[in-house]
Design a protein around this motif. Structure first.
Motif, mmCIF file in Angstrom:
data_model
loop_
_atom_site.group_PDB
_atom_site.id
_atom_site.type_symbol
_atom_site.label_atom_id
_atom_site.label_comp_id
_atom_site.label_asym_id
_atom_site.label_seq_id
_atom_site.Cartn_x
_atom_site.Cartn_y
_atom_site.Cartn_z
ATOM 1 N N VAL A 50 -3.434 -3.871 -9.629
ATOM 2 C CA VAL A 50 -2.757 -2.766 -8.959
ATOM 3 C C VAL A 50 -2.179 -3.310 -7.660
ATOM 4 O O VAL A 50 -2.691 -4.290 -7.098
ATOM 5 N N PRO A 51 -1.076 -2.733 -7.154
ATOM 6 C CA PRO A 51 -0.450 -3.281 -5.947
ATOM 7 C C PRO A 51 -1.381 -3.416 -4.754
ATOM 8 O O PRO A 51 -1.270 -4.374 -3.984
ATOM 9 N N SER A 52 -2.306 -2.470 -4.587
ATOM 10 C CA SER A 52 -3.210 -2.562 -3.435
ATOM 11 C C SER A 52 -4.107 -3.795 -3.536
ATOM 12 O O SER A 52 -4.367 -4.473 -2.536
ATOM 13 N N THR A 75 3.948 5.855 -5.657
ATOM 14 C CA THR A 75 3.939 5.935 -7.120
ATOM 15 C C THR A 75 2.794 6.786 -7.643
ATOM 16 O O THR A 75 2.620 6.910 -8.853
ATOM 17 N N ARG A 95 5.491 -7.051 -11.497
ATOM 18 C CA ARG A 95 4.661 -6.262 -12.403
ATOM 19 C C ARG A 95 5.418 -5.837 -13.659
ATOM 20 O O ARG A 95 4.810 -5.561 -14.687
ATOM 21 N N PRO A 125 -4.571 4.459 -2.682
ATOM 22 C CA PRO A 125 -5.723 3.565 -2.527
ATOM 23 C C PRO A 125 -6.995 4.339 -2.200
ATOM 24 O O PRO A 125 -6.958 5.340 -1.479
ATOM 25 N N PHE A 127 0.837 -1.203 0.000
ATOM 26 C CA PHE A 127 0.000 0.000 0.000
ATOM 27 C C PHE A 127 0.872 1.253 0.000
ATOM 28 O O PHE A 127 0.566 2.241 -0.676
ATOM 29 N N THR A 160 -0.531 6.381 -7.025
ATOM 30 C CA THR A 160 -1.832 5.718 -7.076
ATOM 31 C C THR A 160 -2.302 5.477 -5.655
ATOM 32 O O THR A 160 -2.065 4.414 -5.077
ATOM 33 N N THR A 195 2.269 1.753 -3.419
ATOM 34 C CA THR A 195 1.227 2.280 -4.305
ATOM 35 C C THR A 195 1.075 3.781 -4.127
ATOM 36 O O THR A 195 0.975 4.527 -5.100
ATOM 37 N N SER A 196 1.076 4.219 -2.879
ATOM 38 C CA SER A 196 0.911 5.652 -2.605
ATOM 39 C C SER A 196 2.091 6.461 -3.118
ATOM 40 O O SER A 196 1.927 7.563 -3.659
ATOM 41 N N LEU A 237 5.952 -6.700 -6.128
ATOM 42 C CA LEU A 237 5.996 -5.462 -6.903
ATOM 43 C C LEU A 237 6.909 -5.594 -8.114
ATOM 44 O O LEU A 237 6.603 -5.084 -9.198
#
Length: 290
Positions: free
Chosen positions: A238-240, A120, A174, A124, A114, A122, A117-118, A171
């Motif tokens: 997506v990673p989340s 990068t 991907r 959540p 998470f 994106t 993701t943040s 990760l």
């Protein structure tokens, strides 16, 4: 794309994810069966697991006419994080309760993915965060040890390190152009690092024929092929989402333990499983289009 085609694609992805999570849970079952029965020590099981995974995957790549690229930046991240996970996971379980170890592992995986993701860009959504929290709460309800809790600090740190390693490994998948070749190369490069570290830190090598069979099955099938399948589906997640769906693994492993190993189940498992699966559904469900 038509609604029917979109549904077919979503269903295929769902089935691939479900198969991957079952493979991950099977690793837990095979590991528990080998260690609890005395057929193998943790370090020996892990070394044979990585070795057979490397052999099976490298063989499949060669049969397909591919080649293993062992010296590039992807291997530093992929093989390095895989070694970090294998070493931390194996040594941590020498001192940690199985349930608490799994809770630390998957909690750290979720937090790390998470956070990535943040970073990068994106962030959540509130629905994803609520679903992740609900699923993690359900997992804690299932796995939290009863009675007094005694947490070995070194074991907890090692398991948290394993969680970071697995999150980075996920990760990295991907951007892997070929799932099978990438996974095979990761296993081959990770083998000497993992073997040296575990044999140096672990107990004396103690494995029976049954232990070798279980470790080889875990390495060649549920780890090697399972990780290759994971690398195949990761670019579509997506990673989340990838982080949340993995919270189903301990629940699947517990249910499988009840069915295959005769372990007991009670209302706590049922209630916790409902929360885990409900949280995953909330986090990954797409909004309806008008």
């Amino acid at each position: 794309m038509s609604r029917a085609s979109s549904y077919a694609v979503d269903m295929r992805l769902f089935l691939l994810i479900a198969l991957t999570m079952c493979a991950f849970a099977s690793n837990s079952i095979l590991n528990r069966l080998a260690i609890d029965s005395g057929a193998s020590d943790p370090a020996g099981f892990a070394v044979v697991r990585v070795l057979t995974g490397a052999l099976v995957l490298a063989g499949l790549v060669k049969l397909r006419g591919g080649r293993l690229t062992l010296s590039n930046r992807r291997r530093i991240v992929g093989a390095g994080s895989l070694s970090l996970y294998m070493i931390g996971f194996s040594v941590a379980y020498l001192t940690l309760d199985a349930g608490l170890g799994a809770l630390i592992l998957f909690g750290v995986v979720q937090i790390t993915m998470f956070a990535a993701t943040s970073l990068t860009g994106t962030i959540p959504t509130a629905k994803q965060l609520a679903g992740a929290g609900l699923a993690l709460g359900g997992l804690a309800w299932v796995l939290w040890p009863s009675g007094a809790i005694q947490v070995d600090l070194v074991g907890a740190v090692l398991m948290a390190t394993a969680g970071v390693g697995w999150a980075i490994y996920s990760l990295a998948g991907r951007s892997e152009p070929d799932a099978l070749e990438g996974t095979a190369a990761n296993f081959v490069v990770a083998l000497p690092v993992t073997a040296v570290a575990l044999l140096a830190l672990g107990d004396a090598w103690q494995m029976s024929v049954f232990g070798y069979v279980l470790a080889a099955l875990s390495g060649g099938v549920t780890s090697g092929l399972g990780y290759a399948l994971w690398y195949r589906v990761l670019p579509q997640l997506v990673p989340s989402t990838a982080a949340v769906v993995q919270l189903s693994v301990p629940v699947i492993a517990i249910v499988a333990g009840v069915i295959l190993l005769g372990e007991t189940a009670g209302p706590r498992l049922v209630v916790g499983a409902v929360f885990v699966l409900g949280g995953i559904a909330l986090a990954v469900a797409r909004p309806r289009r008008g």
